[in-house]
Design a protein around this motif. Structure first.
Motif, short mmCIF file in Angstrom:
data_model
loop_
_atom_site.label_atom_id
_atom_site.label_comp_id
_atom_site.label_asym_id
_atom_site.label_seq_id
_atom_site.Cartn_x
_atom_site.Cartn_y
_atom_site.Cartn_z
N ALA A 2 59.04 -10.25 -43.65
CA ALA A 2 59.65 -9.60 -42.50
C ALA A 2 59.49 -10.44 -41.23
O ALA A 2 59.63 -9.93 -40.13
CB ALA A 2 59.03 -8.22 -42.30
N ASP A 3 59.18 -11.72 -41.38
CA ASP A 3 59.02 -12.59 -40.22
C ASP A 3 60.30 -12.60 -39.40
O ASP A 3 61.39 -12.60 -39.95
CB ASP A 3 58.71 -14.02 -40.66
CG ASP A 3 57.26 -14.17 -41.09
OD1 ASP A 3 56.55 -13.15 -41.08
OD2 ASP A 3 56.86 -15.28 -41.45
N LYS A 4 60.13 -12.65 -38.09
CA LYS A 4 61.35 -12.62 -37.29
C LYS A 4 62.02 -14.00 -37.29
O LYS A 4 61.36 -15.04 -37.37
CB LYS A 4 61.04 -12.10 -35.89
CG LYS A 4 60.89 -13.09 -34.79
CD LYS A 4 60.72 -12.31 -33.48
CE LYS A 4 59.94 -13.08 -32.44
NZ LYS A 4 60.49 -14.33 -31.99
N MET A 5 63.34 -13.94 -37.21
CA MET A 5 64.14 -15.15 -37.32
C MET A 5 64.23 -15.85 -35.98
O MET A 5 64.41 -15.21 -34.95
CB MET A 5 65.56 -14.79 -37.78
CG MET A 5 65.64 -14.11 -39.10
SD MET A 5 65.46 -15.30 -40.45
CE MET A 5 65.17 -14.17 -41.80
N ILE A 6 64.13 -17.16 -36.03
CA ILE A 6 64.39 -17.96 -34.84
C ILE A 6 65.44 -19.01 -35.20
O ILE A 6 65.79 -19.17 -36.38
CB ILE A 6 63.12 -18.64 -34.29
CG1 ILE A 6 62.53 -19.59 -35.34
CG2 ILE A 6 62.09 -17.61 -33.86
CD1 ILE A 6 61.47 -20.52 -34.78
N THR A 7 65.96 -19.70 -34.20
CA THR A 7 66.96 -20.72 -34.46
C THR A 7 66.31 -22.09 -34.50
O THR A 7 65.66 -22.51 -33.55
CB THR A 7 68.05 -20.68 -33.38
OG1 THR A 7 68.67 -19.40 -33.39
CG2 THR A 7 69.12 -21.75 -33.65
N ARG A 22 69.13 -20.11 -38.89
CA ARG A 22 68.23 -19.01 -38.55
C ARG A 22 67.23 -18.85 -39.68
O ARG A 22 67.60 -18.66 -40.84
CB ARG A 22 69.03 -17.71 -38.38
CG ARG A 22 70.09 -17.75 -37.30
CD ARG A 22 69.54 -17.54 -35.92
NE ARG A 22 68.94 -16.21 -35.74
CZ ARG A 22 68.15 -15.89 -34.72
NH1 ARG A 22 67.84 -16.80 -33.80
NH2 ARG A 22 67.65 -14.67 -34.62
N PRO A 24 62.59 -18.00 -40.31
CA PRO A 24 61.30 -17.75 -39.64
C PRO A 24 60.67 -19.05 -39.16
O PRO A 24 61.05 -20.14 -39.60
CB PRO A 24 60.44 -17.11 -40.75
CG PRO A 24 61.39 -16.74 -41.84
CD PRO A 24 62.56 -17.65 -41.72
N ARG A 51 73.60 -17.58 -41.93
CA ARG A 51 72.47 -18.04 -41.12
C ARG A 51 72.53 -19.53 -40.84
O ARG A 51 71.62 -20.10 -40.25
CB ARG A 51 71.15 -17.67 -41.81
CG ARG A 51 70.81 -16.19 -41.57
CD ARG A 51 69.68 -15.70 -42.44
NE ARG A 51 68.57 -16.60 -42.46
CZ ARG A 51 67.59 -16.56 -43.38
NH1 ARG A 51 67.63 -15.66 -44.33
NH2 ARG A 51 66.59 -17.41 -43.33
N ASP A 132 64.02 -14.04 -48.32
CA ASP A 132 63.88 -12.96 -47.33
C ASP A 132 65.24 -12.42 -46.96
O ASP A 132 66.24 -12.91 -47.42
CB ASP A 132 63.14 -13.47 -46.09
CG ASP A 132 63.74 -14.76 -45.56
OD1 ASP A 132 63.00 -15.74 -45.38
OD2 ASP A 132 64.97 -14.80 -45.33
#
Ligand SMILES: [Zn+2]
Length: 132
Positions: A2-7, A22, A24, A51, A132
Motif C-alpha cells: 500500500a506504499d504511496k506512489m510517487i513519480t 509512478r 513507490p 503508470r 501492487d
C-alpha cells in the motif's frame, strides 16, 4: 503493497529517451535469469501501462523481438540502452529498467528473482501479476 506512489523519471544513456513512471519510493524490482536479461543485467520494475509515460524518444527507439515475439525489446538506436520495454510476462504494461531511473527518488530496492529461463514454470498462467 500500500506504499504511496510517487513519480520517478529516467531514460537512456544519451538522454533522447525520457520517461516518467509512478511507483513507490521503495521499489519492488526483479532480476531475471533468461537469455536476454542475464546478458544485459536488466532490473525490472513492472508497471501497468497507465503508470508509465514516454516523454521523448519514440523516434529513436528500435524494437528487437525473438522466440514468441510477445516481448518488444525497445532499445535507443543512438546509445543502445534498453531503459524500458514491453515484457512477455506483462504484454499490457511495461517493464522499466530500474537501473535507468534518475537518482533522488528511489529510497531502496527490494530485489526478487524471476526464473525466466524456465518461463513456462515461472508463469504457468501464461503471464505474471503486478506486485501492487
Ligand atoms: Zn539513448
Amino acid at each position: 503493497m500500500a506504499d504511496k506512489m510517487i513519480t520517478h523519471t529516467g531514460g537512456c544513456h544519451c538522454g533522447r529517451v525520457r520517461f516518467e513512471v509512478r511507483a513507490p519510493a521503495r521499489l519492488p524490482v526483479s532480476e531475471c535469469n533468461c537469455s536476454i536479461c542475464s546478458k544485459s543485467g536488466y532490473l525490472h520494475l513492472l508497471v501497468p501501462a497507465d503508470r508509465f509515460k514516454l516523454l521523448s524518444g519514440s523516434d529513436v527507439l528500435t524494437t528487437y523481438t525473438f522466440n514468441t515475439g510477445t516481448a518488444k525489446h525497445l532499445f535507443c538506436s543512438i546509445c543502445g540502452v534498453k531503459s524500458f520495454y514491453v515484457p512477455r510476462s506483462h504484454p499490457d504494461g511495461f517493464s522499466v529498467n530500474a537501473r535507468c531511473l534518475d537518482p533522488g527518488t528511489v529510497e531502496e530496492m527490494a530485489v526478487s528473482q524471476i526464473n525466466g529461463r524456465e518461463w513456462e514454470s515461472q508463469y504457468p498462467e501464461g503471464r505474471g501479476n503486478y506486485t501492487d
